[in-house]
Motif scaffolding. Sequence first.
Motif, PDB file in Angstrom:
ATOM      1  N   ILE A  91       0.834  -1.206   0.000  1.00 32.89           N
ATOM      2  CA  ILE A  91       0.000   0.000   0.000  1.00 32.89           C
ATOM      3  C   ILE A  91       0.869   1.257   0.000  1.00 32.89           C
ATOM      4  CG2 ILE A  91      -1.665   1.323   1.374  1.00 32.89           C
ATOM      5  CD1 ILE A  91      -2.813  -1.339   2.323  1.00 32.89           C
ATOM      6  N   MET A  92       2.069   1.153   0.548  1.00 34.39           N
ATOM      7  CA  MET A  92       2.965   2.313   0.661  1.00 34.39           C
ATOM      8  C   MET A  92       3.974   2.384  -0.473  1.00 34.39           C
ATOM      9  SD  MET A  92       3.722   2.114   4.761  1.00 34.39           S
ATOM     10  CE  MET A  92       4.174   0.371   4.759  1.00 34.39           C
ATOM     11  N   ALA A  93       3.844   1.536  -1.489  1.00 35.40           N
ATOM     12  CA  ALA A  93       4.880   1.385  -2.506  1.00 35.40           C
ATOM     13  C   ALA A  93       4.856   2.426  -3.624  1.00 35.40           C
ATOM     14  CB  ALA A  93       4.795  -0.009  -3.127  1.00 35.40           C
ATOM     15  N   GLY A  94       3.781   3.165  -3.794  1.00 41.72           N
ATOM     16  CA  GLY A  94       3.675   4.085  -4.924  1.00 41.72           C
ATOM     17  C   GLY A  94       4.259   5.459  -4.647  1.00 41.72           C
ATOM     18  N   ASN A  95       4.136   6.327  -5.647  1.00 42.47           N
ATOM     19  CA  ASN A  95       4.571   7.717  -5.529  1.00 42.47           C
ATOM     20  C   ASN A  95       3.377   8.669  -5.464  1.00 42.47           C
ATOM     21  OD1 ASN A  95       7.336   7.169  -5.545  1.00 42.47           O
ATOM     22  ND2 ASN A  95       7.376   7.072  -7.772  1.00 42.47           N
ATOM     23  N   ASP A  96       2.192   8.131  -5.286  1.00 43.22           N
ATOM     24  CA  ASP A  96       0.990   8.947  -5.168  1.00 43.22           C
ATOM     25  C   ASP A  96       0.916   9.530  -3.762  1.00 43.22           C
ATOM     26  OD1 ASP A  96      -1.235   6.857  -3.722  1.00 43.22           O
ATOM     27  OD2 ASP A  96       0.457   5.948  -4.769  1.00 43.22           O
ATOM     28  N   GLU A  97       0.039  10.503  -3.582  1.00 41.71           N
ATOM     29  CA  GLU A  97      -0.075  11.197  -2.301  1.00 41.71           C
ATOM     30  C   GLU A  97      -0.403  10.244  -1.145  1.00 41.71           C
ATOM     31  OE1 GLU A  97       0.295  14.467  -1.225  1.00 41.71           O
ATOM     32  OE2 GLU A  97       1.288  14.736  -3.144  1.00 41.71           O
ATOM     33  N   LEU A  98      -1.299   9.298  -1.373  1.00 44.68           N
ATOM     34  CA  LEU A  98      -1.674   8.375  -0.307  1.00 44.68           C
ATOM     35  C   LEU A  98      -0.474   7.543   0.131  1.00 44.68           C
ATOM     36  CD1 LEU A  98      -3.713   7.066   1.583  1.00 44.68           C
ATOM     37  CD2 LEU A  98      -4.317   5.510  -0.284  1.00 44.68           C
ATOM     38  N   SER A  99       0.243   6.979  -0.819  1.00 40.14           N
ATOM     39  CA  SER A  99       1.419   6.162  -0.481  1.00 40.14           C
ATOM     40  C   SER A  99       2.448   6.966   0.290  1.00 40.14           C
ATOM     41  CB  SER A  99       2.057   5.600  -1.752  1.00 40.14           C
ATOM     42  OG  SER A  99       1.173   4.748  -2.427  1.00 40.14           O
ATOM     43  N   ILE A 100       2.678   8.188  -0.144  1.00 39.78           N
ATOM     44  CA  ILE A 100       3.653   9.053   0.529  1.00 39.78           C
ATOM     45  C   ILE A 100       3.224   9.342   1.959  1.00 39.78           C
ATOM     46  CG2 ILE A 100       4.653  11.378   0.531  1.00 39.78           C
ATOM     47  CD1 ILE A 100       4.540  11.186  -2.599  1.00 39.78           C
ATOM     48  N   GLU A 101       1.957   9.701   2.144  1.00 36.31           N
ATOM     49  CA  GLU A 101       1.460  10.015   3.488  1.00 36.31           C
ATOM     50  C   GLU A 101       1.446   8.779   4.380  1.00 36.31           C
ATOM     51  OE1 GLU A 101       0.824  12.961   4.961  1.00 36.31           O
ATOM     52  OE2 GLU A 101       1.633  13.792   3.123  1.00 36.31           O
ATOM     53  N   LEU A 102       1.089   7.627   3.825  1.00 34.92           N
ATOM     54  CA  LEU A 102       1.109   6.397   4.616  1.00 34.92           C
ATOM     55  C   LEU A 102       2.536   6.030   5.007  1.00 34.92           C
ATOM     56  CD1 LEU A 102      -1.607   4.245   2.819  1.00 34.92           C
ATOM     57  CD2 LEU A 102      -1.758   5.310   5.086  1.00 34.92           C
ATOM     58  N   ARG A 103       3.502   6.223   4.086  1.00 33.80           N
ATOM     59  CA  ARG A 103       4.909   5.986   4.430  1.00 33.80           C
ATOM     60  C   ARG A 103       5.370   6.927   5.535  1.00 33.80           C
ATOM     61  NH1 ARG A 103       5.807   5.301  -1.128  1.00 33.80           N
ATOM     62  NH2 ARG A 103       6.622   7.416  -1.341  1.00 33.80           N
ATOM     63  N   ASN A 104       4.977   8.212   5.428  1.00 38.74           N
ATOM     64  CA  ASN A 104       5.344   9.181   6.470  1.00 38.74           C
ATOM     65  C   ASN A 104       4.769   8.766   7.822  1.00 38.74           C
ATOM     66  OD1 ASN A 104       6.749  10.752   4.635  1.00 38.74           O
ATOM     67  ND2 ASN A 104       5.050  12.167   4.304  1.00 38.74           N
ATOM     68  N   PHE A 105       3.501   8.357   7.827  1.00 38.28           N
ATOM     69  CA  PHE A 105       2.869   7.889   9.053  1.00 38.28           C
ATOM     70  C   PHE A 105       3.619   6.673   9.593  1.00 38.28           C
ATOM     71  CE2 PHE A 105       0.176   4.571  10.840  1.00 38.28           C
ATOM     72  CZ  PHE A 105      -0.305   5.204  11.980  1.00 38.28           C
ATOM     73  N   TYR A 106       3.897   5.707   8.738  1.00 39.75           N
ATOM     74  CA  TYR A 106       4.548   4.465   9.152  1.00 39.75           C
ATOM     75  C   TYR A 106       5.936   4.741   9.721  1.00 39.75           C
ATOM     76  CZ  TYR A 106       6.057  -0.377   9.059  1.00 39.75           C
ATOM     77  OH  TYR A 106       6.516  -1.624   9.420  1.00 39.75           O
ATOM     78  N   GLN A 107       6.685   5.622   9.070  1.00 36.92           N
ATOM     79  CA  GLN A 107       8.026   5.960   9.553  1.00 36.92           C
ATOM     80  C   GLN A 107       7.961   6.669  10.905  1.00 36.92           C
ATOM     81  OE1 GLN A 107       9.517   8.123   6.192  1.00 36.92           O
ATOM     82  NE2 GLN A 107      10.072   6.268   5.077  1.00 36.92           N
ATOM     83  N   ALA A 108       6.997   7.574  11.054  1.00 37.74           N
ATOM     84  CA  ALA A 108       6.844   8.271  12.335  1.00 37.74           C
ATOM     85  C   ALA A 108       6.455   7.289  13.437  1.00 37.74           C
ATOM     86  CB  ALA A 108       5.798   9.383  12.218  1.00 37.74           C
ATOM     87  N   ALA A 109       5.562   6.366  13.115  1.00 35.44           N
ATOM     88  CA  ALA A 109       5.143   5.374  14.097  1.00 35.44           C
ATOM     89  C   ALA A 109       6.296   4.433  14.445  1.00 35.44           C
ATOM     90  CB  ALA A 109       3.945   4.584  13.575  1.00 35.44           C
ATOM     91  N   SER A 110       7.086   4.054  13.449  1.00 35.34           N
ATOM     92  CA  SER A 110       8.227   3.167  13.683  1.00 35.34           C
ATOM     93  C   SER A 110       9.285   3.834  14.551  1.00 35.34           C
ATOM     94  CB  SER A 110       8.860   2.751  12.350  1.00 35.34           C
ATOM     95  OG  SER A 110       7.956   1.989  11.591  1.00 35.34           O
ATOM     96  N   ALA A 111       9.432   5.147  14.389  1.00 33.28           N
ATOM     97  CA  ALA A 111      10.434   5.894  15.151  1.00 33.28           C
ATOM     98  C   ALA A 111       9.939   6.270  16.545  1.00 33.28           C
ATOM     99  CB  ALA A 111      10.825   7.153  14.386  1.00 33.28           C
ATOM    100  N   GLY A 112       8.686   5.963  16.830  1.00 28.61           N
ATOM    101  CA  GLY A 112       8.129   6.289  18.142  1.00 28.61           C
ATOM    102  C   GLY A 112       7.669   7.726  18.256  1.00 28.61           C
ATOM    103  N   SER A 113       7.429   8.378  17.130  1.00 26.32           N
ATOM    104  CA  SER A 113       7.011   9.777  17.136  1.00 26.32           C
ATOM    105  C   SER A 113       5.505   9.956  17.287  1.00 26.32           C
ATOM    106  CB  SER A 113       7.449  10.461  15.838  1.00 26.32           C
ATOM    107  OG  SER A 113       8.846  10.391  15.710  1.00 26.32           O
ATOM    108  N   LEU A 114       4.768   8.861  17.368  1.00 27.80           N
ATOM    109  CA  LEU A 114       3.314   8.941  17.515  1.00 27.80           C
ATOM    110  C   LEU A 114       2.907   8.456  18.893  1.00 27.80           C
ATOM    111  CD1 LEU A 114       1.957   7.501  14.146  1.00 27.80           C
ATOM    112  CD2 LEU A 114       2.148   9.877  14.807  1.00 27.80           C
ATOM    113  N   ASP A 115       1.865   9.059  19.423  1.00 28.85           N
ATOM    114  CA  ASP A 115       1.294   8.630  20.692  1.00 28.85           C
ATOM    115  C   ASP A 115       0.134   7.697  20.379  1.00 28.85           C
ATOM    116  OD1 ASP A 115       0.324   8.263  23.213  1.00 28.85           O
ATOM    117  OD2 ASP A 115      -0.309  10.338  23.515  1.00 28.85           O
TER     118      ASP A 115
END
Length: 107
Positions: A56-80
């Motif tokens: 789902i995060m593999a494309g260059n469309d806006e959704l994929s980019i935003e989902l990747r950003n969310f996933y990276q933030a969550a992986s880094a512990g930046s989300l509550d």
Amino acid sequence: MTDRRLSGIVTALLLLSAASGVRAEITIDQLLIIDQYLSSNDTQSLYAYLQRNPQIMAGNDELSIELRNFYQAASAGSLDFDYSEDQAAAPDTTSTESATQSSALQH
């Protein structure tokens, strides 16, 4: 609280049937699941869902980019993950308690 931009993109994609550019392979059912997690602010389940469906995060469309950003933030512990509306509405009493304790120690 999840990013309103991500919610907006999911909603927009639910309404659109096609877009230009390199899009990730995502189905309407997947969009509905993501929308459900976002609507209920269930960031923990969204993170787990993305772990199970990385395509789902593999494309260059806006959704994929935003989902990747969310996933990276969550992986880094930046989300509550335990955010709730009740916690946000509750007043912060820790600074008042600290000031009261500090004042009591001085006397």
